[in-house]
Design an enzyme around this catalytic site. Structure first.
Site, mmCIF file in Angstrom:
data_model
loop_
_atom_site.group_PDB
_atom_site.id
_atom_site.type_symbol
_atom_site.label_atom_id
_atom_site.label_comp_id
_atom_site.label_asym_id
_atom_site.label_seq_id
_atom_site.Cartn_x
_atom_site.Cartn_y
_atom_site.Cartn_z
ATOM 1 N N SER A 79 0.799 -1.235 0.000
ATOM 2 C CA SER A 79 0.000 0.000 0.000
ATOM 3 C C SER A 79 0.827 1.278 0.000
ATOM 4 O O SER A 79 0.283 2.353 -0.266
ATOM 5 C CB SER A 79 -0.916 0.033 1.224
ATOM 6 O OG SER A 79 -2.075 -0.691 0.961
ATOM 7 N N LYS A 98 0.628 3.455 -2.931
ATOM 8 C CA LYS A 98 -0.521 4.348 -3.147
ATOM 9 C C LYS A 98 -0.121 5.813 -3.001
ATOM 10 O O LYS A 98 -0.603 6.678 -3.733
ATOM 11 C CB LYS A 98 -1.626 4.032 -2.130
ATOM 12 C CG LYS A 98 -2.287 2.672 -2.327
ATOM 13 C CD LYS A 98 -3.138 2.296 -1.115
ATOM 14 C CE LYS A 98 -3.881 0.979 -1.346
ATOM 15 N NZ LYS A 98 -4.390 0.388 -0.096
ATOM 16 N N TYR A 101 -2.624 -2.011 -10.546
ATOM 17 C CA TYR A 101 -2.544 -1.778 -9.098
ATOM 18 C C TYR A 101 -1.803 -2.930 -8.397
ATOM 19 O O TYR A 101 -0.965 -2.707 -7.516
ATOM 20 C CB TYR A 101 -3.971 -1.617 -8.525
ATOM 21 C CG TYR A 101 -4.029 -1.691 -7.027
ATOM 22 C CD1 TYR A 101 -3.668 -0.598 -6.239
ATOM 23 C CD2 TYR A 101 -4.423 -2.869 -6.381
ATOM 24 C CE1 TYR A 101 -3.700 -0.687 -4.849
ATOM 25 C CE2 TYR A 101 -4.460 -2.957 -5.000
ATOM 26 C CZ TYR A 101 -4.089 -1.866 -4.243
ATOM 27 O OH TYR A 101 -4.112 -1.956 -2.868
ATOM 28 N N TYR A 122 -4.659 4.412 7.590
ATOM 29 C CA TYR A 122 -6.019 3.839 7.587
ATOM 30 C C TYR A 122 -6.858 4.390 8.745
ATOM 31 O O TYR A 122 -6.742 5.563 9.082
ATOM 32 C CB TYR A 122 -5.966 2.302 7.647
ATOM 33 C CG TYR A 122 -5.024 1.688 6.653
ATOM 34 C CD1 TYR A 122 -5.194 1.910 5.282
ATOM 35 C CD2 TYR A 122 -3.957 0.913 7.060
ATOM 36 C CE1 TYR A 122 -4.332 1.348 4.369
ATOM 37 C CE2 TYR A 122 -3.097 0.336 6.150
ATOM 38 C CZ TYR A 122 -3.292 0.562 4.808
ATOM 39 O OH TYR A 122 -2.438 0.015 3.921
ATOM 40 N N VAL A 167 0.977 -3.529 4.142
ATOM 41 C CA VAL A 167 0.673 -4.714 4.931
ATOM 42 C C VAL A 167 1.835 -5.722 4.971
ATOM 43 O O VAL A 167 1.866 -6.614 5.811
ATOM 44 C CB VAL A 167 -0.653 -5.322 4.404
ATOM 45 C CG1 VAL A 167 -0.421 -6.139 3.142
ATOM 46 C CG2 VAL A 167 -1.364 -6.096 5.471
HETATM 47 N N1 GLN Z 1 -1.943 -5.126 -2.313
HETATM 48 C C1 GLN Z 1 -2.608 -5.069 -1.041
HETATM 49 C C2 GLN Z 1 -4.116 -5.084 -1.236
HETATM 50 O O1 GLN Z 1 -4.612 -4.516 -2.158
HETATM 51 C C3 GLN Z 1 -2.149 -3.840 -0.310
HETATM 52 C C4 GLN Z 1 -2.786 -3.711 1.026
HETATM 53 C C5 GLN Z 1 -1.971 -3.021 2.051
HETATM 54 O O2 GLN Z 1 -0.741 -2.930 2.011
HETATM 55 N N2 GLN Z 1 -2.642 -2.589 3.082
HETATM 56 O O3 GLN Z 1 -4.824 -5.680 -0.476
#
Ligand code: GLN
Length: 341
Positions: free
Chosen positions: A80, A83, A206, A258, A276
């Site tokens: 993530s 992003k 993505y 988050y 994550v």
């Molecule tokens: N690629 C993961 C997902 O889309 C990324 C989630 C994350 O790092 N929180 O679920």
């Protein structure tokens, strides 16, 4: 909202080099013993990560070598954290207003892969740091095909890192085989007319961006580029504009951790983004950035040791953007014009 003023910079500076070096080591030593949290396993291959890994790195915005401690060179999938940097690239391309209206800047208060958050907001993805908003953002990446859009992302994130980032094919395939929820979110956005492209192609780009391999050191340099008005302090290359950095950091402050973003800001006081797989990047505007990696994450998906190390460094290096102390040079009791009564 668009009125520009000449200068808008964060005040203060980092302590001297040796002290930053010592404090980075101290942050690592203090957080190393903590083994709360669990290694994420909803993407099957992530479960194989070695939970003992722990790297801390501080990159200074003013350039020069970085302060790397422990497993700061070990590579892992960025997940993530991508992003934040794809958002910056898209803001650079489309501008503040368009991206704000299309993707949003408000916290959902719900988990990163929430479907309900989309439904509760009439299909608006709310912000670019949750999966719905990240998919809507990736759908805005320039390019005539998925291959071109992916190349734009890969080269853009590589410029932030100051080196060519590579796709982790194993992670990409593992997530591609199991990401039915992200496909559902993309279809839902399509049903609300929020993405114009083929939703599954957007999910594919993505998923690739999430599978780019980075180290804690890369995260620190990428973050330091956002702390340095968009210029990579190691390569000297301008990657995005100063305004894009400001926009990205504001969004990170509100949503980067988050549903724990408020708590993070309250305790640590820095815009940050977690992934994550165990990475965190925290940015101190005008000063530098902290990149950490340790795979055990809390229930919101934020690395436990990374949070502890970042909290320590924010305090010890004086990075909290909300912290101030009275200026000794100001004469107390002065009137509005600065004259003493
Ligand atoms: N690629 C993961 C997902 O889309 C990324 C989630 C994350 O790092 N929180 O679920």
């Amino acid at each position: 909202m668009t009125d520009e003023v000449e200068q808008e910079v964060s005040t203060g500076s980092l302590p001297v080099w040796d002290q930053v070096e010592r404090l980075a080591q101290e942050a690592h030593a203090r957080a190393r013993g903590h083994d709360e949290g669990v290694v994420a396993d909803y993407i099957p291959v992530l479960a194989e990560a070695d939970p003992s890994l722990f790297g801390v790195c501080v990159a200074e915005a003013r350039g020069g070598p970085v302060h790397a401690v422990g497993d700061a060179a070990v590579e892992f999938s960025v997940q993530s954290i991508s992003k934040a940097f794809v958002y910056a690239l898209v803001c650079e391309e489309h501008g503040h207003e368009m991206v704000r209206d299309r993707v949003g800047v408000n916290n959902t208060g719900l988990s990163f892969n929430s479907v309900i958050a989309v439904e509760l907001n009439d299909g608006h993805p709310m912000n670019p740091m949750v999966n719905a908003g990240a998919l809507a953002t990736t759908a805005l990446v320039p390019g005539a095909s998925s291959a071109e859009r992916w190349e734009h992302v890969r080269t853009g994130l590589s410029r932030f890192a100051g080196r060519r980032l590579e796709l982790d094919g194993v992670v990409y395939r593992s997530e591609s085989a199991t990401n039915t929820r992200n496909k559902a979110i993309a279809r839902l956005l399509q049903s609300y007319g929020r993405i114009d492209l083929d939703p599954l192609e957007v999910v594919d780009v993505y998923t690739r961006q999430c599978a780019l391999r980075v180290s804690a050191r890369d995260l620190a340099v990428m973050g330091a580029t956002l702390a340095d008005g968009g210029v990579n302090p190691v390569t000297g290359e301008r990657v995005v504009s100063g305004q894009v950095c400001r926009d990205t950091l504001a969004v990170l402050a509100a949503t980067g951790m988050y549903e724990r973003s408020g708590e993070w800001l309250f305790e640590i006081g820095l815009p940050a983004k977690s992934g994550v797989s165990g990475g965190i990047v925290a940015i101190a505007p005008g000063k530098g950035a902290i990149g950490t990696f340790s795979p055990r994450v809390d229930p919101a998906g934020n690395s436990v040791r990374g949070r502890l190390a970042t909290a320590y460094l924010s305090r010890a290096l004086g990075l909290n953007v909300f912290a101030s102390s009275a200026q000794p040079s100001v004469q107390r009791g002065a009137d509005a014009s600065g004259r003493r009564a």
